[in-house]
Design an enzyme around this catalytic site. Structure first.
Site, PDB file in Angstrom:
ATOM      1  N   SER A  10       0.764  -1.307   0.117  1.00  0.00           N
ATOM      2  CA  SER A  10       0.136   0.175   0.614  1.00  0.00           C
ATOM      3  C   SER A  10       1.163   1.196  -0.397  1.00  0.00           C
ATOM      4  O   SER A  10       1.725   1.515   0.896  1.00  0.00           O
ATOM      5  CB  SER A  10      -0.678  -0.127   0.697  1.00  0.00           C
ATOM      6  OG  SER A  10      -1.741   1.411   1.204  1.00  0.00           O
ATOM      7  N   HIS A  35      -1.025  -1.570  -3.889  1.00  0.00           N
ATOM      8  CA  HIS A  35      -2.631  -1.100  -3.696  1.00  0.00           C
ATOM      9  C   HIS A  35      -2.465   1.040  -3.673  1.00  0.00           C
ATOM     10  O   HIS A  35      -1.855   0.868  -3.038  1.00  0.00           O
ATOM     11  CB  HIS A  35      -2.732  -1.692  -1.508  1.00  0.00           C
ATOM     12  CG  HIS A  35      -3.811  -2.022  -1.238  1.00  0.00           C
ATOM     13  ND1 HIS A  35      -4.733  -2.601  -1.220  1.00  0.00           N
ATOM     14  CD2 HIS A  35      -4.292  -1.023  -0.379  1.00  0.00           C
ATOM     15  CE1 HIS A  35      -6.457  -2.127  -0.828  1.00  0.00           C
ATOM     16  NE2 HIS A  35      -5.110  -1.220  -0.466  1.00  0.00           N
ATOM     17  N   ASP A  37      -4.296   3.626  -1.991  1.00  0.00           N
ATOM     18  CA  ASP A  37      -5.806   3.879  -0.868  1.00  0.00           C
ATOM     19  C   ASP A  37      -6.225   5.385  -0.940  1.00  0.00           C
ATOM     20  O   ASP A  37      -5.326   6.694  -0.905  1.00  0.00           O
ATOM     21  CB  ASP A  37      -5.009   3.595   0.679  1.00  0.00           C
ATOM     22  CG  ASP A  37      -4.853   2.892   0.791  1.00  0.00           C
ATOM     23  OD1 ASP A  37      -6.060   1.789   1.215  1.00  0.00           O
ATOM     24  OD2 ASP A  37      -3.818   2.056   1.300  1.00  0.00           O
ATOM     25  N   MET A  39      -8.804   8.341   0.018  1.00  0.00           N
ATOM     26  CA  MET A  39      -9.974   8.833   0.951  1.00  0.00           C
ATOM     27  C   MET A  39      -9.750  10.054   0.982  1.00  0.00           C
ATOM     28  O   MET A  39      -9.167  10.944   0.234  1.00  0.00           O
ATOM     29  CB  MET A  39      -8.427   9.222   2.232  1.00  0.00           C
ATOM     30  CG  MET A  39      -7.912   7.236   2.910  1.00  0.00           C
ATOM     31  SD  MET A  39      -6.753   7.292   4.343  1.00  0.00           S
ATOM     32  CE  MET A  39      -6.272   5.438   4.017  1.00  0.00           C
ATOM     33  N   HIS A  68      -8.713   0.680  -4.047  1.00  0.00           N
ATOM     34  CA  HIS A  68      -9.010   1.098  -2.574  1.00  0.00           C
ATOM     35  C   HIS A  68      -9.983   2.540  -1.901  1.00  0.00           C
ATOM     36  O   HIS A  68      -8.699   3.623  -2.149  1.00  0.00           O
ATOM     37  CB  HIS A  68      -8.255   0.833  -1.344  1.00  0.00           C
ATOM     38  CG  HIS A  68      -9.868   0.145  -0.033  1.00  0.00           C
ATOM     39  ND1 HIS A  68      -8.705  -0.119   0.872  1.00  0.00           N
ATOM     40  CD2 HIS A  68     -10.554   0.305   0.379  1.00  0.00           C
ATOM     41  CE1 HIS A  68      -9.771  -0.166   2.054  1.00  0.00           C
ATOM     42  NE2 HIS A  68     -10.716  -0.161   1.344  1.00  0.00           N
ATOM     43  N   MET A  70     -11.928   4.829  -0.476  1.00  0.00           N
ATOM     44  CA  MET A  70     -12.175   4.922   0.765  1.00  0.00           C
ATOM     45  C   MET A  70     -13.304   6.432  -0.018  1.00  0.00           C
ATOM     46  O   MET A  70     -12.534   7.207   1.245  1.00  0.00           O
ATOM     47  CB  MET A  70     -11.840   5.090   1.851  1.00  0.00           C
ATOM     48  CG  MET A  70     -10.757   3.410   2.188  1.00  0.00           C
ATOM     49  SD  MET A  70      -9.390   3.554   3.269  1.00  0.00           S
ATOM     50  CE  MET A  70      -7.966   3.625   1.974  1.00  0.00           C
ATOM     51  N   MET A 139     -11.187  -5.790   4.884  1.00  0.00           N
ATOM     52  CA  MET A 139     -10.287  -4.597   6.401  1.00  0.00           C
ATOM     53  C   MET A 139     -10.102  -4.860   7.881  1.00  0.00           C
ATOM     54  O   MET A 139     -10.930  -5.183   8.516  1.00  0.00           O
ATOM     55  CB  MET A 139     -11.262  -3.086   6.646  1.00  0.00           C
ATOM     56  CG  MET A 139     -11.253  -2.328   5.625  1.00  0.00           C
ATOM     57  SD  MET A 139      -9.836  -1.288   4.530  1.00  0.00           S
ATOM     58  CE  MET A 139      -9.116  -1.209   6.298  1.00  0.00           C
ATOM     59  N   ASP A 177      -6.714  -6.092   4.390  1.00  0.00           N
ATOM     60  CA  ASP A 177      -5.859  -4.655   4.387  1.00  0.00           C
ATOM     61  C   ASP A 177      -5.893  -4.272   5.681  1.00  0.00           C
ATOM     62  O   ASP A 177      -7.120  -4.527   6.413  1.00  0.00           O
ATOM     63  CB  ASP A 177      -6.210  -3.853   4.023  1.00  0.00           C
ATOM     64  CG  ASP A 177      -6.243  -2.704   3.465  1.00  0.00           C
ATOM     65  OD1 ASP A 177      -4.787  -2.503   3.950  1.00  0.00           O
ATOM     66  OD2 ASP A 177      -6.633  -1.798   2.765  1.00  0.00           O
TER      67      ASP A 177
HETATM   68  C1  DX5 Z   1      -5.970   2.037   6.114  1.00  0.00           C
HETATM   69  C2  DX5 Z   1      -5.222   1.459   4.421  1.00  0.00           C
HETATM   70  C3  DX5 Z   1      -4.519  -0.048   4.241  1.00  0.00           C
HETATM   71  C4  DX5 Z   1      -3.066   0.595   5.044  1.00  0.00           C
HETATM   72  C5  DX5 Z   1      -2.498  -0.133   5.500  1.00  0.00           C
HETATM   73  O1  DX5 Z   1      -6.103   2.775   5.586  1.00  0.00           O
HETATM   74  O2  DX5 Z   1      -6.520   1.105   3.872  1.00  0.00           O
HETATM   75  O3  DX5 Z   1      -4.408   0.105   2.734  1.00  0.00           O
HETATM   76  O4  DX5 Z   1      -2.642   1.273   3.877  1.00  0.00           O
HETATM   77  O5  DX5 Z   1      -1.576  -0.100   6.164  1.00  0.00           O
HETATM   78  P1  DX5 Z   1      -0.608  -1.423   7.375  1.00  0.00           P
HETATM   79  O6  DX5 Z   1      -0.243  -2.267   5.972  1.00  0.00           O
HETATM   80  O7  DX5 Z   1       0.850  -0.469   8.415  1.00  0.00           O
HETATM   81  O8  DX5 Z   1      -1.545  -1.438   8.253  1.00  0.00           O
HETATM   82 ZN    ZN Z   2      -6.647   0.202   1.699  1.00  0.00          ZN
END
Ligand code: DX5
Ligand code: ZN
Length: 221
Positions: A10, A35, A37, A39, A68, A70, A139, A177
């Site tokens: 990620s 990956h 993320d 947000m 991903h 969010m 998650m 994740d």
């Molecule tokens: C959290 C993200 C994850 C995050 C995972 O909201 O969706 O993808 O980056 O990070 P680690 O592996 O450090 O928990």
């Molecule tokens: Zn993620």
């Protein structure tokens, strides 16, 4: 489904000022997917990047781009992320009303569709759409930040998703994740995960290639 384990670093834990190097690092470490993320500061209390960032990164990696989302109202954003070169687009069940329609929207754009659930959401909440998705993202932390501790109570959902897939001959990947590291990866794999998302464990590793092999369970810690 085969039994191969994929590692998806990620980039949330990568250096945002030098993402080209992070793409090279993922390549060199022989990790499988990237990956990404996304947000929105509303669905989760953090902000990252939008489709332009994904589009600009796309020429620097041949890996599968595993986006991903969010974000609230994911249906307003999937077109732009498909256009940016995403391979998988995963959105949150908790952020959407017409979940089935959004899955179709993603597929119509030529992408693979994923559905994700936060730790407080049961598998039963997505049961009706499991037959349509290519990926289910479980998650194991509350989304928003990297480096959190895995909530072990979520592991039962991985096994449940595996059971449902086997009993019904469904085809989704089970991706996990949050808080996946060398200590927690064995129980995540044991529960039935296919894809391990790894943010801090991968990007903070002294030897990312070695970390990938450890996470996959190919070399003992
Ligand atoms: C959290 C993200 C994850 C995050 C995972 O909201 O969706 O993808 O980056 O990070 P680690 O592996 O450090 O928990
Ligand atoms: Zn993620």
């Amino acid at each position: 489904m085969n039994n191969k384990i994929y590692i998806a670093p990620s980039i949330l834990s990568a250096d945002f000022s030098d993402m080209r190097s992070s793409m090279a690092m993922i390549e060199k470490a022989d990790a499988d997917w990237v990956h990404l993320d996304v947000m929105d500061g509303s669905f989760v209390p953090n902000l990252t990047f939008g489709p332009k960032f994904v589009k600009d990164l796309r020429p620097f990696s041949k890996k599968v781009f595993d986006v991903h989302l969010m974000v609230n109202h994911p249906e307003t954003m999937v077109n732009a992320f498909a256009d940016a070169g995403s391979d998988y687009i995963t959105f949150h069940m908790e952020a959407a009303v017409h979940v089935h329609r959004i899955i179709q929207q993603i597929k119509d754009l030529g992408c693979k569709a994923g559905i994700s659930i936060v730790p407080s959401t049961p598998v039963s909440a997505v049961r009706e759409v499991l037959q349509y998705v290519d990926l289910v993202l479980v998650m194991t932390v509350n989304p928003g930040f990297g480096g959190q501790k895995l909530i072990s109570g979520s592991l039962g959902k991985i096994a449940e998703l595996k059971r449902i897939r086997e009993n019904n001959l469904y085809n989704y990947f089970i991706s996990v994740d949050g808080g996946v590291n060398r200590q927690t990866a064995p129980s995540v794999i044991e529960a039935g995960a296919d894809i391990l998302v790894s943010g801090s464990a991968f990007f903070n590793a002294e030897d990312p290639a070695g970390e990938v092999r450890i996470l996959k369970g190919n070399i003992p810690v």
